[in-house]
Scaffold this motif. Structure first.
Motif, PDB file in Angstrom:
ATOM      1  N   GLY A   1       0.814  -1.212   0.000  1.00 33.53           N
ATOM      2  CA  GLY A   1       0.000   0.000   0.000  1.00 33.53           C
ATOM      3  C   GLY A   1       0.847   1.263   0.000  1.00 33.53           C
ATOM      4  O   GLY A   1       1.941   1.300  -0.538  1.00 33.53           O
ATOM      5  N   TRP A   2       0.304   2.290   0.639  1.00 36.60           N
ATOM      6  CA  TRP A   2       0.917   3.615   0.629  1.00 36.60           C
ATOM      7  C   TRP A   2       2.128   3.611   1.550  1.00 36.60           C
ATOM      8  O   TRP A   2       1.997   3.642   2.773  1.00 36.60           O
ATOM      9  CB  TRP A   2      -0.123   4.633   1.081  1.00 36.60           C
ATOM     10  N   ALA A   3       3.314   3.557   0.948  1.00 33.10           N
ATOM     11  CA  ALA A   3       4.546   3.465   1.726  1.00 33.10           C
ATOM     12  C   ALA A   3       5.682   4.061   0.899  1.00 33.10           C
ATOM     13  O   ALA A   3       5.570   4.195  -0.325  1.00 33.10           O
ATOM     14  CB  ALA A   3       4.852   2.018   2.074  1.00 33.10           C
ATOM     15  N   PRO A   4       6.774   4.410   1.556  1.00 37.18           N
ATOM     16  CA  PRO A   4       7.931   4.934   0.814  1.00 37.18           C
ATOM     17  C   PRO A   4       8.440   3.923  -0.204  1.00 37.18           C
ATOM     18  O   PRO A   4       8.490   2.720   0.059  1.00 37.18           O
ATOM     19  CB  PRO A   4       8.981   5.179   1.911  1.00 37.18           C
ATOM     20  N   GLU A   5       8.804   4.418  -1.369  1.00 35.77           N
ATOM     21  CA  GLU A   5       9.205   3.545  -2.467  1.00 35.77           C
ATOM     22  C   GLU A   5      10.417   2.693  -2.121  1.00 35.77           C
ATOM     23  O   GLU A   5      10.506   1.532  -2.493  1.00 35.77           O
ATOM     24  CB  GLU A   5       9.505   4.401  -3.698  1.00 35.77           C
ATOM     25  N   ARG A   6      11.362   3.272  -1.387  1.00 32.72           N
ATOM     26  CA  ARG A   6      12.568   2.512  -1.060  1.00 32.72           C
ATOM     27  C   ARG A   6      12.296   1.367  -0.093  1.00 32.72           C
ATOM     28  O   ARG A   6      13.090   0.451   0.016  1.00 32.72           O
ATOM     29  CB  ARG A   6      13.637   3.427  -0.488  1.00 32.72           C
ATOM     30  N   ALA A   7      11.168   1.414   0.610  1.00 34.84           N
ATOM     31  CA  ALA A   7      10.880   0.390   1.610  1.00 34.84           C
ATOM     32  C   ALA A   7      10.023  -0.747   1.081  1.00 34.84           C
ATOM     33  O   ALA A   7       9.882  -1.757   1.746  1.00 34.84           O
ATOM     34  CB  ALA A   7      10.189   1.031   2.814  1.00 34.84           C
ATOM     35  N   VAL A   8       9.441  -0.612  -0.107  1.00 36.08           N
ATOM     36  CA  VAL A   8       8.547  -1.654  -0.610  1.00 36.08           C
ATOM     37  C   VAL A   8       9.225  -2.591  -1.596  1.00 36.08           C
ATOM     38  O   VAL A   8       8.614  -3.542  -2.058  1.00 36.08           O
ATOM     39  CB  VAL A   8       7.270  -1.058  -1.260  1.00 36.08           C
ATOM     40  N   GLY A   9      10.471  -2.358  -1.896  1.00 31.82           N
ATOM     41  CA  GLY A   9      11.175  -3.199  -2.854  1.00 31.82           C
ATOM     42  C   GLY A   9      11.455  -4.587  -2.305  1.00 31.82           C
ATOM     43  O   GLY A   9      11.668  -4.779  -1.115  1.00 31.82           O
ATOM     44  N   VAL A  10      11.443  -5.562  -3.192  1.00 36.60           N
ATOM     45  CA  VAL A  10      11.788  -6.929  -2.833  1.00 36.60           C
ATOM     46  C   VAL A  10      13.234  -7.147  -3.254  1.00 36.60           C
ATOM     47  O   VAL A  10      13.621  -6.833  -4.370  1.00 36.60           O
ATOM     48  CB  VAL A  10      10.878  -7.944  -3.548  1.00 36.60           C
ATOM     49  N   ARG A  11      14.000  -7.669  -2.334  1.00 39.18           N
ATOM     50  CA  ARG A  11      15.399  -7.960  -2.640  1.00 39.18           C
ATOM     51  C   ARG A  11      15.569  -9.476  -2.733  1.00 39.18           C
ATOM     52  O   ARG A  11      15.093 -10.206  -1.884  1.00 39.18           O
ATOM     53  CB  ARG A  11      16.301  -7.398  -1.558  1.00 39.18           C
ATOM     54  N   ILE A  12      16.269  -9.896  -3.762  1.00 37.35           N
ATOM     55  CA  ILE A  12      16.607 -11.304  -3.918  1.00 37.35           C
ATOM     56  C   ILE A  12      18.087 -11.411  -3.588  1.00 37.35           C
ATOM     57  O   ILE A  12      18.921 -10.812  -4.249  1.00 37.35           O
ATOM     58  CB  ILE A  12      16.328 -11.790  -5.351  1.00 37.35           C
ATOM     59  N   ARG A  13      18.379 -12.140  -2.544  1.00 42.35           N
ATOM     60  CA  ARG A  13      19.769 -12.265  -2.093  1.00 42.35           C
ATOM     61  C   ARG A  13      20.275 -13.674  -2.398  1.00 42.35           C
ATOM     62  O   ARG A  13      19.787 -14.653  -1.840  1.00 42.35           O
ATOM     63  CB  ARG A  13      19.871 -11.976  -0.606  1.00 42.35           C
ATOM     64  N   LEU A  14      21.233 -13.726  -3.270  1.00 39.96           N
ATOM     65  CA  LEU A  14      21.901 -14.979  -3.587  1.00 39.96           C
ATOM     66  C   LEU A  14      23.270 -14.928  -2.936  1.00 39.96           C
ATOM     67  O   LEU A  14      24.026 -13.992  -3.143  1.00 39.96           O
ATOM     68  CB  LEU A  14      22.056 -15.157  -5.096  1.00 39.96           C
ATOM     69  N   SER A  15      23.571 -15.929  -2.150  1.00 34.42           N
ATOM     70  CA  SER A  15      24.884 -15.966  -1.522  1.00 34.42           C
ATOM     71  C   SER A  15      25.387 -17.395  -1.522  1.00 34.42           C
ATOM     72  O   SER A  15      24.624 -18.344  -1.683  1.00 34.42           O
ATOM     73  CB  SER A  15      24.819 -15.413  -0.098  1.00 34.42           C
ATOM     74  N   SER A  16      26.674 -17.522  -1.353  1.00 35.66           N
ATOM     75  CA  SER A  16      27.294 -18.831  -1.336  1.00 35.66           C
ATOM     76  C   SER A  16      28.191 -18.916  -0.115  1.00 35.66           C
ATOM     77  O   SER A  16      29.027 -18.054   0.114  1.00 35.66           O
ATOM     78  CB  SER A  16      28.111 -19.042  -2.607  1.00 35.66           C
ATOM     79  N   ASP A  17      27.977 -19.957   0.676  1.00 36.48           N
ATOM     80  CA  ASP A  17      28.782 -20.189   1.862  1.00 36.48           C
ATOM     81  C   ASP A  17      29.395 -21.577   1.738  1.00 36.48           C
ATOM     82  O   ASP A  17      28.674 -22.579   1.810  1.00 36.48           O
ATOM     83  CB  ASP A  17      27.926 -20.068   3.120  1.00 36.48           C
ATOM     84  N   GLU A  18      30.689 -21.628   1.518  1.00 35.08           N
ATOM     85  CA  GLU A  18      31.404 -22.892   1.351  1.00 35.08           C
ATOM     86  C   GLU A  18      30.794 -23.744   0.243  1.00 35.08           C
ATOM     87  O   GLU A  18      30.600 -24.944   0.393  1.00 35.08           O
ATOM     88  CB  GLU A  18      31.453 -23.664   2.664  1.00 35.08           C
ATOM     89  N   GLY A  19      30.429 -23.109  -0.851  1.00 34.45           N
ATOM     90  CA  GLY A  19      29.903 -23.825  -1.992  1.00 34.45           C
ATOM     91  C   GLY A  19      28.416 -24.104  -1.956  1.00 34.45           C
ATOM     92  O   GLY A  19      27.876 -24.677  -2.884  1.00 34.45           O
TER      93      GLY A  19
END
Length: 161
Positions: free
Chosen positions: A86-104
């Motif tokens: 809904g009505w919220a700051p644009e920077r706060a409504v984004g979805v982040r996809i975090r890809l990380s690798s820990d020891e393969g």
């Protein structure tokens, strides 16, 4: 000599402005104060929403092979997050996809607004489990290719030429 057209004489406008100058200046100051307060509230709301984000981990099965239709459906679901929040700051409504690798081990996490946590937790793919991060289930096994040996670390300093 008077102007030919009386309605072109703007001295009454200047006089009215001069008489109302204190009212106009105080209104401008009040409007600026309201704008500054609203801006501060909006930024504080953005910081609060960024601090309270929902995180889910996606764990695929060993034979995970999504179709283009499933990928499109997943992307469309993530694109609906701002509408859910809904009505919220644009920077706060984004979805982040975090890809990380820990020891393969690959880790795929979705991070979004807390108000859209239910949407983030919906299963988009039949072969993918949605779990809370840190539950021990978000560790994805290494991907192995048939006929290709795993990479070994380079030992450049140990070899004699």
């Amino acid at each position: 000599m008077a102007p030919a057209f009386g309605w072109l004489d703007a001295s009454w406008l200047i006089g009215a402005f001069w008489d109302a100058r204190w009212w106009l200046m105080s209104s401008a100051v009040a409007a600026m104060c309201v704008w500054l307060w609203a801006r501060r509230w909006w930024l504080r709301r953005a910081r609060t929403m960024l601090r309270d984000r929902a995180v889910v981990a996606l764990v695929p099965a060993a034979g995970f092979d999504p179709s283009l239709e499933e990928i499109d459906r997943h992307a469309a679901r993530l694109a609906r997050v701002p509408a859910v929040v809904g009505w919220a700051p644009e920077r706060a409504v984004g979805v982040r996809i975090r890809l990380s690798s820990d020891e393969g081990r690959l880790s795929y996490r979705l991070e979004g607004p807390a108000r859209a946590a239910a949407l983030l937790r919906l299963r988009s793919f039949p072969d993918v489990d949605v779990v809370e991060p840190g539950a021990g289930h978000d560790e994805v096994p290494r991907i192995r290719f048939d006929g290709v040996p795993p990479l070994e670390p380079d030992n450049h300093g140990d070899e004699d030429e």
